[in-house]
Design a protein around this motif. Structure first.
Motif, PDB file in Angstrom:
ATOM      1  N   PRO A 154      22.840  39.176  25.204  1.00  0.00           N
ATOM      2  CA  PRO A 154      22.224  39.932  26.299  1.00  0.00           C
ATOM      3  C   PRO A 154      20.737  39.632  26.451  1.00  0.00           C
ATOM      4  N   GLN A 155      20.073  39.314  25.342  1.00  0.00           N
ATOM      5  CA  GLN A 155      18.662  38.955  25.424  1.00  0.00           C
ATOM      6  C   GLN A 155      18.494  37.638  26.172  1.00  0.00           C
ATOM      7  N   ALA A 156      19.405  36.697  25.931  1.00  0.00           N
ATOM      8  CA  ALA A 156      19.366  35.425  26.654  1.00  0.00           C
ATOM      9  C   ALA A 156      19.632  35.632  28.144  1.00  0.00           C
ATOM     10  N   LEU A 157      20.574  36.529  28.454  1.00  0.00           N
ATOM     11  CA  LEU A 157      20.855  36.836  29.861  1.00  0.00           C
ATOM     12  C   LEU A 157      19.630  37.436  30.532  1.00  0.00           C
ATOM     13  N   ALA A 158      18.978  38.381  29.850  1.00  0.00           N
ATOM     14  CA  ALA A 158      17.782  39.009  30.406  1.00  0.00           C
ATOM     15  C   ALA A 158      16.658  37.988  30.587  1.00  0.00           C
ATOM     16  N   ALA A 159      16.555  37.052  29.646  1.00  0.00           N
ATOM     17  CA  ALA A 159      15.547  35.996  29.775  1.00  0.00           C
ATOM     18  C   ALA A 159      15.862  35.104  30.969  1.00  0.00           C
ATOM     19  N   ALA A 160      17.131  34.756  31.139  1.00  0.00           N
ATOM     20  CA  ALA A 160      17.537  33.934  32.287  1.00  0.00           C
ATOM     21  C   ALA A 160      17.225  34.659  33.594  1.00  0.00           C
ATOM     22  N   ASP A 161      17.459  35.969  33.623  1.00  0.00           N
ATOM     23  CA  ASP A 161      17.188  36.761  34.821  1.00  0.00           C
ATOM     24  C   ASP A 161      15.724  36.683  35.239  1.00  0.00           C
ATOM     25  N   ALA A 162      14.849  36.456  34.264  1.00  0.00           N
ATOM     26  CA  ALA A 162      13.414  36.452  34.534  1.00  0.00           C
ATOM     27  C   ALA A 162      12.888  35.070  34.936  1.00  0.00           C
ATOM     28  N   LEU A 163      13.766  34.089  34.971  1.00  0.00           N
ATOM     29  CA  LEU A 163      13.336  32.719  35.242  1.00  0.00           C
ATOM     30  C   LEU A 163      13.951  32.172  36.534  1.00  0.00           C
ATOM     31  N   PRO A 164      13.272  31.248  37.200  1.00  0.00           N
ATOM     32  CA  PRO A 164      13.822  30.670  38.439  1.00  0.00           C
ATOM     33  C   PRO A 164      15.087  29.848  38.208  1.00  0.00           C
ATOM     34  N   GLU A 165      15.307  29.405  36.948  1.00  0.00           N
ATOM     35  CA  GLU A 165      16.503  28.619  36.627  1.00  0.00           C
ATOM     36  C   GLU A 165      17.702  29.497  36.297  1.00  0.00           C
ATOM     37  N   LYS A 166      17.643  30.752  36.656  1.00  0.00           N
ATOM     38  CA  LYS A 166      18.647  31.759  36.275  1.00  0.00           C
ATOM     39  C   LYS A 166      20.088  31.271  36.410  1.00  0.00           C
ATOM     40  N   ASP A 167      20.487  30.870  37.596  1.00  0.00           N
ATOM     41  CA  ASP A 167      21.887  30.490  37.835  1.00  0.00           C
ATOM     42  C   ASP A 167      22.293  29.292  36.984  1.00  0.00           C
ATOM     43  N   LYS A 168      21.409  28.308  36.867  1.00  0.00           N
ATOM     44  CA  LYS A 168      21.691  27.132  36.051  1.00  0.00           C
ATOM     45  C   LYS A 168      21.853  27.515  34.587  1.00  0.00           C
ATOM     46  N   LEU A 169      21.031  28.427  34.121  1.00  0.00           N
ATOM     47  CA  LEU A 169      21.076  28.838  32.718  1.00  0.00           C
ATOM     48  C   LEU A 169      22.370  29.574  32.392  1.00  0.00           C
ATOM     49  N   ILE A 170      22.766  30.477  33.281  1.00  0.00           N
ATOM     50  CA  ILE A 170      24.010  31.220  33.071  1.00  0.00           C
ATOM     51  C   ILE A 170      25.196  30.261  33.037  1.00  0.00           C
ATOM     52  N   SER A 171      25.223  29.324  33.973  1.00  0.00           N
ATOM     53  CA  SER A 171      26.307  28.329  34.001  1.00  0.00           C
ATOM     54  C   SER A 171      26.299  27.477  32.737  1.00  0.00           C
ATOM     55  N   ALA A 172      25.105  27.124  32.266  1.00  0.00           N
ATOM     56  CA  ALA A 172      24.983  26.273  31.085  1.00  0.00           C
ATOM     57  C   ALA A 172      25.479  26.986  29.827  1.00  0.00           C
ATOM     58  N   ILE A 173      25.205  28.284  29.720  1.00  0.00           N
ATOM     59  CA  ILE A 173      25.677  29.037  28.548  1.00  0.00           C
ATOM     60  C   ILE A 173      27.197  29.129  28.570  1.00  0.00           C
ATOM     61  N   PHE A 174      27.763  29.430  29.734  1.00  0.00           N
ATOM     62  CA  PHE A 174      29.223  29.439  29.861  1.00  0.00           C
ATOM     63  C   PHE A 174      29.802  28.077  29.486  1.00  0.00           C
ATOM     64  N   ASN A 175      29.208  27.013  30.000  1.00  0.00           N
ATOM     65  CA  ASN A 175      29.726  25.669  29.750  1.00  0.00           C
ATOM     66  C   ASN A 175      29.600  25.280  28.272  1.00  0.00           C
ATOM     67  N   HIS A 176      28.515  25.707  27.648  1.00  0.00           N
ATOM     68  CA  HIS A 176      28.312  25.417  26.231  1.00  0.00           C
ATOM     69  C   HIS A 176      29.468  25.974  25.399  1.00  0.00           C
ATOM     70  N   ILE A 177      29.914  27.179  25.757  1.00  0.00           N
ATOM     71  CA  ILE A 177      30.967  27.851  24.991  1.00  0.00           C
ATOM     72  C   ILE A 177      32.359  27.397  25.402  1.00  0.00           C
ATOM     73  N   HIS A 178      32.618  27.347  26.710  1.00  0.00           N
ATOM     74  CA  HIS A 178      33.981  27.086  27.194  1.00  0.00           C
ATOM     75  C   HIS A 178      34.225  25.617  27.544  1.00  0.00           C
ATOM     76  N   GLY A 179      33.182  24.916  27.974  1.00  0.00           N
ATOM     77  CA  GLY A 179      33.337  23.518  28.323  1.00  0.00           C
ATOM     78  C   GLY A 179      33.166  22.602  27.125  1.00  0.00           C
ATOM     79  N   LYS A 180      32.040  22.751  26.446  1.00  0.00           N
ATOM     80  CA  LYS A 180      31.740  21.912  25.284  1.00  0.00           C
ATOM     81  C   LYS A 180      32.399  22.427  24.006  1.00  0.00           C
ATOM     82  N   ARG A 181      32.893  23.675  24.046  1.00  0.00           N
ATOM     83  CA  ARG A 181      33.498  24.293  22.855  1.00  0.00           C
ATOM     84  C   ARG A 181      32.496  24.320  21.703  1.00  0.00           C
ATOM     85  N   ALA A 182      31.241  24.540  22.029  1.00  0.00           N
ATOM     86  CA  ALA A 182      30.179  24.579  21.026  1.00  0.00           C
ATOM     87  C   ALA A 182      29.840  26.025  20.674  1.00  0.00           C
TER      88      ALA A 182
END
Length: 210
Positions: free
Chosen positions: A93-121
């Motif tokens: 949730p802290q990472a989500l809140a940090a993403a919310d505060a940045l202009p790269e918000k949408d890219k960051l949220i997608s990247a976190i999802f992809n890191h877990i579900h796409g890259k299986r990391a």
């Protein structure tokens, strides 16, 4: 029947048709709080580790353009999906809140999802999250400043409070769950509402409801 009479007849039917498509409490939504927020909003309660939440992201992207201009779309992270490690569940949730505060918000949220579900990391520590942010164009100094800021930590703490409040009311038992104005819970599955336009229409309706 003349064309004039047909128009008049259809005019009489319009109010009945509108009434027939009105949303019904208990079918399309349920009330989970007595008071609503002062401003119209919809909050998605989700987890980055939730496969259904990940699959719902493209739908959400198509819902947003159909929301009324005054309806804010928010995300709130829950801690009951994914690793049981409290450190990880505090970090997300802290990472989500940090993403919310940045202009790269949408890219960051997608990247976190992809890191877990796409890259299986895995995301085991703050350095892993920092790497995700840096890969999306956020420099290291900005990450350190924003991620540890008081406003971000406060926003993350609010997510935990909101989750606990909804769980106590048995209004949050799974994710994704959508709450409009802090008062109305969408029943998308039960009402078989799947299309982005239909989801947005229900949200817009409830956002204006007293």
């Amino acid at each position: 029947m003349s064309n004039l009479l047909k128009v008049a007849f259809l005019g009489l039917l319009l109010p009945l048709m509108a009434h027939a498509t009105e949303y019904v409490e208990g079918e399309h939504y349920e009330v989970v709080a007595e008071r609503a927020t002062k401003k119209p909003e919809v909050t998605e309660y989700f987890s980055f580790y939730c496969p259904a939440c990940n699959a719902f992201e493209p739908i959400i992207a198509n819902v947003k353009p159909h929301l009324d201009s005054d309806v804010a779309f928010k995300k709130s992270h829950v801690d009951f999906v994914g690793p049981r490690d409290p450190k990880v569940q505090t970090m997300l949730p802290q990472a989500l809140a940090a993403a919310d505060a940045l202009p790269e918000k949408d890219k960051l949220i997608s990247a976190i999802f992809n890191h877990i579900h796409g890259k299986r990391a895995k995301i085991n520590e703050e350095a892993d999250m920092k790497d995700i942010f840096i890969a999306q164009g956020v420099d290291e100094q900005t990450f350190d400043k924003v991620y540890s800021s008081f406003s971000v930590r406060t926003a993350a703490a609010k997510m935990a409070r909101d989750q606990k409040n909804l769980q106590e009311k048995r209004a949050l038992t799974g994710v994704p769950t959508f709450i409009v104005n802090g008062k109305y819970k969408l029943r998308l599955h039960e009402a078989k509402i799947r299309e982005p336009e239909d989801i947005a229409a229900l949200i817009n309706y409830l956002a204006k409801k007293q």
